[in-house]
Design an enzyme around this catalytic site. Structure first.
Site, PDB file in Angstrom:
ATOM      1  N   THR A 132       0.823  -1.209   0.000  1.00  0.00           N
ATOM      2  CA  THR A 132       0.000   0.000   0.000  1.00  0.00           C
ATOM      3  C   THR A 132       0.858   1.261   0.000  1.00  0.00           C
ATOM      4  O   THR A 132       1.994   1.239   0.488  1.00  0.00           O
ATOM      5  CB  THR A 132      -0.895  -0.019   1.257  1.00  0.00           C
ATOM      6  OG1 THR A 132      -1.430   1.278   1.474  1.00  0.00           O
ATOM      7  CG2 THR A 132      -0.107  -0.375   2.518  1.00  0.00           C
ATOM      8  N   ASP A 133       0.272   2.361  -0.477  1.00  0.00           N
ATOM      9  CA  ASP A 133       0.981   3.648  -0.401  1.00  0.00           C
ATOM     10  C   ASP A 133       1.046   4.162   1.040  1.00  0.00           C
ATOM     11  O   ASP A 133       1.803   5.092   1.336  1.00  0.00           O
ATOM     12  CB  ASP A 133       0.315   4.692  -1.314  1.00  0.00           C
ATOM     13  CG  ASP A 133      -1.148   4.971  -0.984  1.00  0.00           C
ATOM     14  OD1 ASP A 133      -1.705   4.305  -0.083  1.00  0.00           O
ATOM     15  OD2 ASP A 133      -1.743   5.859  -1.620  1.00  0.00           O
ATOM     16  N   GLU A 134       0.257   3.555   1.939  1.00  0.00           N
ATOM     17  CA  GLU A 134       0.198   4.074   3.306  1.00  0.00           C
ATOM     18  C   GLU A 134       1.524   3.883   4.062  1.00  0.00           C
ATOM     19  O   GLU A 134       1.756   4.525   5.084  1.00  0.00           O
ATOM     20  CB  GLU A 134      -0.978   3.442   4.064  1.00  0.00           C
ATOM     21  CG  GLU A 134      -2.285   3.722   3.338  1.00  0.00           C
ATOM     22  CD  GLU A 134      -3.553   3.353   4.089  1.00  0.00           C
ATOM     23  OE1 GLU A 134      -3.528   3.301   5.324  1.00  0.00           O
ATOM     24  OE2 GLU A 134      -4.577   3.124   3.415  1.00  0.00           O
ATOM     25  N   TYR A 158      -1.847  -0.603  10.846  1.00  0.00           N
ATOM     26  CA  TYR A 158      -1.970  -1.269   9.536  1.00  0.00           C
ATOM     27  C   TYR A 158      -0.750  -0.977   8.678  1.00  0.00           C
ATOM     28  O   TYR A 158      -0.075  -1.895   8.191  1.00  0.00           O
ATOM     29  CB  TYR A 158      -3.247  -0.808   8.820  1.00  0.00           C
ATOM     30  CG  TYR A 158      -3.274  -1.127   7.340  1.00  0.00           C
ATOM     31  CD1 TYR A 158      -3.290  -2.451   6.892  1.00  0.00           C
ATOM     32  CD2 TYR A 158      -3.273  -0.107   6.373  1.00  0.00           C
ATOM     33  CE1 TYR A 158      -3.311  -2.749   5.529  1.00  0.00           C
ATOM     34  CE2 TYR A 158      -3.286  -0.402   5.019  1.00  0.00           C
ATOM     35  CZ  TYR A 158      -3.303  -1.720   4.594  1.00  0.00           C
ATOM     36  OH  TYR A 158      -3.313  -2.018   3.248  1.00  0.00           O
ATOM     37  N   LYS A 162       2.301  -3.423   7.221  1.00  0.00           N
ATOM     38  CA  LYS A 162       2.586  -3.593   5.792  1.00  0.00           C
ATOM     39  C   LYS A 162       4.032  -3.180   5.489  1.00  0.00           C
ATOM     40  O   LYS A 162       4.717  -3.835   4.701  1.00  0.00           O
ATOM     41  CB  LYS A 162       1.618  -2.779   4.936  1.00  0.00           C
ATOM     42  CG  LYS A 162       0.175  -3.253   4.941  1.00  0.00           C
ATOM     43  CD  LYS A 162      -0.035  -4.640   4.352  1.00  0.00           C
ATOM     44  CE  LYS A 162       0.150  -4.695   2.858  1.00  0.00           C
ATOM     45  NZ  LYS A 162      -0.218  -6.045   2.312  1.00  0.00           N
TER      46      LYS A 162
HETATM   47  P1  NAD Z   1      -9.509  -7.583   1.981  1.00  0.00           P
HETATM   48  O1  NAD Z   1      -9.536  -7.311   3.447  1.00  0.00           O
HETATM   49  O2  NAD Z   1     -10.735  -7.314   1.160  1.00  0.00           O
HETATM   50  O3  NAD Z   1      -9.127  -9.112   1.740  1.00  0.00           O
HETATM   51  C1  NAD Z   1      -8.121  -9.770   2.442  1.00  0.00           C
HETATM   52  C2  NAD Z   1      -8.239 -11.272   2.187  1.00  0.00           C
HETATM   53  O4  NAD Z   1      -7.175 -11.920   2.898  1.00  0.00           O
HETATM   54  C3  NAD Z   1      -9.555 -11.871   2.696  1.00  0.00           C
HETATM   55  O5  NAD Z   1     -10.096 -12.732   1.726  1.00  0.00           O
HETATM   56  C4  NAD Z   1      -9.137 -12.635   3.943  1.00  0.00           C
HETATM   57  O6  NAD Z   1      -9.956 -13.772   4.207  1.00  0.00           O
HETATM   58  C5  NAD Z   1      -7.706 -13.032   3.600  1.00  0.00           C
HETATM   59  N1  NAD Z   1      -6.889 -13.264   4.794  1.00  0.00           N
HETATM   60  C6  NAD Z   1      -6.775 -12.446   5.871  1.00  0.00           C
HETATM   61  N2  NAD Z   1      -5.964 -13.023   6.787  1.00  0.00           N
HETATM   62  C7  NAD Z   1      -5.545 -14.205   6.262  1.00  0.00           C
HETATM   63  C8  NAD Z   1      -4.678 -15.238   6.716  1.00  0.00           C
HETATM   64  N3  NAD Z   1      -4.092 -15.179   7.917  1.00  0.00           N
HETATM   65  N4  NAD Z   1      -4.468 -16.301   5.915  1.00  0.00           N
HETATM   66  C9  NAD Z   1      -5.059 -16.378   4.687  1.00  0.00           C
HETATM   67  N5  NAD Z   1      -5.907 -15.454   4.223  1.00  0.00           N
HETATM   68  C10 NAD Z   1      -6.132 -14.365   4.991  1.00  0.00           C
HETATM   69  O7  NAD Z   1      -8.253  -6.788   1.427  1.00  0.00           O
HETATM   70  P2  NAD Z   1      -8.064  -6.007   0.048  1.00  0.00           P
HETATM   71  O8  NAD Z   1      -8.605  -4.648   0.204  1.00  0.00           O
HETATM   72  O9  NAD Z   1      -8.502  -6.869  -1.066  1.00  0.00           O
HETATM   73  O10 NAD Z   1      -6.462  -5.882   0.032  1.00  0.00           O
HETATM   74  C11 NAD Z   1      -5.671  -6.926  -0.519  1.00  0.00           C
HETATM   75  C12 NAD Z   1      -4.212  -6.545  -0.397  1.00  0.00           C
HETATM   76  O11 NAD Z   1      -3.971  -5.330  -1.088  1.00  0.00           O
HETATM   77  C13 NAD Z   1      -3.760  -6.312   1.045  1.00  0.00           C
HETATM   78  O12 NAD Z   1      -2.471  -6.840   1.177  1.00  0.00           O
HETATM   79  C14 NAD Z   1      -3.762  -4.806   1.189  1.00  0.00           C
HETATM   80  O13 NAD Z   1      -2.810  -4.393   2.133  1.00  0.00           O
HETATM   81  C15 NAD Z   1      -3.372  -4.383  -0.215  1.00  0.00           C
HETATM   82  N6  NAD Z   1      -3.863  -3.051  -0.627  1.00  0.00           N
HETATM   83  C16 NAD Z   1      -5.199  -2.742  -0.505  1.00  0.00           C
HETATM   84  C17 NAD Z   1      -5.650  -1.493  -0.949  1.00  0.00           C
HETATM   85  C18 NAD Z   1      -7.108  -1.130  -0.870  1.00  0.00           C
HETATM   86  O14 NAD Z   1      -7.469   0.016  -1.171  1.00  0.00           O
HETATM   87  N7  NAD Z   1      -8.013  -2.041  -0.515  1.00  0.00           N
HETATM   88  C19 NAD Z   1      -4.742  -0.585  -1.498  1.00  0.00           C
HETATM   89  C20 NAD Z   1      -3.384  -0.946  -1.603  1.00  0.00           C
HETATM   90  C21 NAD Z   1      -2.976  -2.191  -1.172  1.00  0.00           C
HETATM   91  P1  TYD Z   2     -10.919   3.746   4.117  1.00  0.00           P
HETATM   92  O1  TYD Z   2     -11.862   3.290   3.048  1.00  0.00           O
HETATM   93  O2  TYD Z   2     -11.029   3.133   5.475  1.00  0.00           O
HETATM   94  O3  TYD Z   2      -9.446   3.616   3.540  1.00  0.00           O
HETATM   95  P2  TYD Z   2      -8.017   4.130   4.170  1.00  0.00           P
HETATM   96  O4  TYD Z   2      -8.204   4.502   5.584  1.00  0.00           O
HETATM   97  O5  TYD Z   2      -7.146   2.934   4.010  1.00  0.00           O
HETATM   98  O6  TYD Z   2      -7.601   5.285   3.299  1.00  0.00           O
HETATM   99  O7  TYD Z   2     -11.112   5.317   4.306  1.00  0.00           O
HETATM  100  C1  TYD Z   2     -10.947   6.229   3.232  1.00  0.00           C
HETATM  101  C2  TYD Z   2     -11.037   7.637   3.803  1.00  0.00           C
HETATM  102  O8  TYD Z   2     -12.379   7.852   4.280  1.00  0.00           O
HETATM  103  C3  TYD Z   2     -10.135   7.873   5.004  1.00  0.00           C
HETATM  104  O9  TYD Z   2      -9.649   9.213   4.961  1.00  0.00           O
HETATM  105  C4  TYD Z   2     -11.053   7.699   6.201  1.00  0.00           C
HETATM  106  C5  TYD Z   2     -12.394   8.180   5.673  1.00  0.00           C
HETATM  107  N1  TYD Z   2     -13.592   7.499   6.250  1.00  0.00           N
HETATM  108  C6  TYD Z   2     -14.646   8.271   6.763  1.00  0.00           C
HETATM  109  O10 TYD Z   2     -14.613   9.514   6.761  1.00  0.00           O
HETATM  110  N2  TYD Z   2     -15.737   7.609   7.265  1.00  0.00           N
HETATM  111  C7  TYD Z   2     -15.822   6.238   7.295  1.00  0.00           C
HETATM  112  O11 TYD Z   2     -16.825   5.691   7.809  1.00  0.00           O
HETATM  113  C8  TYD Z   2     -14.721   5.471   6.768  1.00  0.00           C
HETATM  114  C9  TYD Z   2     -14.762   3.962   6.791  1.00  0.00           C
HETATM  115  C10 TYD Z   2     -13.634   6.153   6.241  1.00  0.00           C
END
Ligand code: NAD
Ligand code: TYD
Length: 352
Positions: A132-134, A158, A162
């Site tokens: 992630t960019d975070e 988080y 990561k």
């Molecule tokens: P998500 O929470 O929707 O899905 C995570 C999946 O991992 C789920 O299916 C869960 O069952 C599985 N999982 C969790 N713990 C596990 C374990 N111990 N063993 C096996 N499986 C396990 O997450 P997402 O949003 O799809 O993100 C996927 C990846 O991309 C993550 O690594 C996240 O850090 C990264 N990422 C997400 C975003 C975003 O905006 N969602 C952005 C950048 C990077």
């Molecule tokens: P989120 O979808 O949780 O992603 P991330 O925290 O990883 O960026 O949140 C996106 C943005 O929205 C973040 O600035 C937090 C804000 N947010 C709210 O204002 N209300 C909410 O209920 C949630 C879940 C997020």
């Protein structure tokens, strides 16, 4: 099979799009999805590919060395796309230990299994870690962006977990010569996202006329990318990326939360046939998230210039598709709210 790829976290949001893309685009690859099915895992996300001959599902925990070693051996895995993680910042504030366990120890367990199985023969092998960019921390409102050279400065449990896993992945390249790639992506949106994250939560709440909890004053900025564009980037990088490299992935698409929320409201009201601005009264300002990062913005020009990837969707198009998808798939949302989605594995897989 030409390749035997392990995709972890394939039942989650981004993982399910990556699994679908690889299963359909590469019929001569075996795609093994290892997922623990935590609250965030939903096999209904993969209904359309679950019977494909080149797809296998393995329910298991990436922290369990025996399970992971067994999968490497059983399928003779030669490539890993690692997405399994705990992914929600708010949960990480409440239960950081779960994040350290899955995101750090889980990644390390996978790296150990790959090292053991590949035992120094790294020809045609790749361990690709999705991050992630975070990990870069937060930016001020000055137009600056995260590049691949930006120093790591994670703020939340988080992002700290990561960042730690990214360092371990790179350490396996430096120490053991394992071919690895790390990509750091901005916020994703689109179908199948668990409705605790901003966009699906708010669409669901608009549909049910529930309050829309905006943290602080809604001034924080996020950089949004349509999930299928992320999956395409992962495909490009898996096949053409250089080992040991890092690529930033993003849509050059920054939005202040409150402005984004108003776009979603306008779009949902239009689709549902409500008068313009009808759902704005649902906006409710609530206590800010602890340590809420001000702004994220990704400079994805390295990926564009070196590998030719670009986002395919304009944001307005992506939001329209997303809002429509959640409104057309209300059963998917309701199954999550009721908890019924957790029965899918038992009902559809174990009975077969
Ligand atoms: P998500 O929470 O929707 O899905 C995570 C999946 O991992 C789920 O299916 C869960 O069952 C599985 N999982 C969790 N713990 C596990 C374990 N111990 N063993 C096996 N499986 C396990 O997450 P997402 O949003 O799809 O993100 C996927 C990846 O991309 C993550 O690594 C996240 O850090 C990264 N990422 C997400 C975003 C975003 O905006 N969602 C952005 C950048 C990077
Ligand atoms: P989120 O979808 O949780 O992603 P991330 O925290 O990883 O960026 O949140 C996106 C943005 O929205 C973040 O600035 C937090 C804000 N947010 C709210 O204002 N209300 C909410 O209920 C949630 C879940 C997020």
């Amino acid at each position: 099979m030409k390749r035997r790829i392990l995709i972890t976290g394939g039942a989650g949001f981004i993982g399910s799009h990556v699994v679908r893309l690889f299963v359909t685009k590469y019929p001569d690859y075996l795609v093994v999805n290892l997922d623990k099915l935590t609250y965030a895992g939903n096999l209904a996300n993969l209904k359309d590919v679950e019977l494909a001959p080149n797809y296998r599902f393995e329910k298991g925990d990436i922290c369990d060395g025996e399970t992971v070693n067994g999968i490497f051996e059983k399928y003779d895995i030669d490539g890993v796309i690692h997405l399994a993680a705990e992914s929600h910042v708010d949960r990480s504030i409440k239960e950081p230990l779960t994040f350290a366990r899955t995101n750090v120890m889980g990644t390390l367990t996978l790296l150990e299994a790959a090292k053991h199985r590949w035992s120094g023969n790294y020809d045609g092998k790749l361990f690709y870690h999705i991050s992630t960019d975070e990990v870069y921390g937060a930016l001020p409102f000055d137009g600056s962006m995260f590049t691949e050279e930006t120093k790591y400065a994670p703020h939340s449990p988080y992002s700290a977990s990561k960042a730690s896993s990214d360092h371990f992945v790179r350490a396996y390249h430096n120490t053991y010569g394992m071919p690895v790639i790390v990509t750091n992506c901005s916020n994703n949106y689109g179908p199948y996202q668990f409705p605790e994250k901003l966009i699906p939560l708010f669409i669901n709440n608009i549909r049910n006329r529930r309050p829309l909890p905006v943290y602080g004053r809604g001034k924080n900025v996020r950089d949004w990318l349509y999930v299928e564009d992320h999956a395409r980037a992962i495909d490009t990088i898996f096949h053409n990326g250089k080992a040991a490299e890092t690529y930033n992935i993003g849509g050059f698409n920054e939005w202040r939360n409150i402005d984004l929320i108003k776009v979603i409201i306008r779009c949902a009201d239009r689709i549902m046939g409500n008068p313009e601005g009808f759902s704005e009264e649902l906006i409710t300002y609530v206590t800010d998230r602890e340590g809420h990062d001000l702004r994220y913005a990704i400079d994805a020009s390295k990926l564009r210039d070196e590998l030719g990837w670009q986002p395919s969707l304009q944001f307005e198009e992506g939001i329209e598709k997303t809002v429509r998808w959640y409104l057309d798939n209300q059963q998917w949302l309701d199954n999550i709210t009721s908890g019924d989605y957790e029965k899918y594995y038992e009902e559809m897989y174990l009975k077969r």
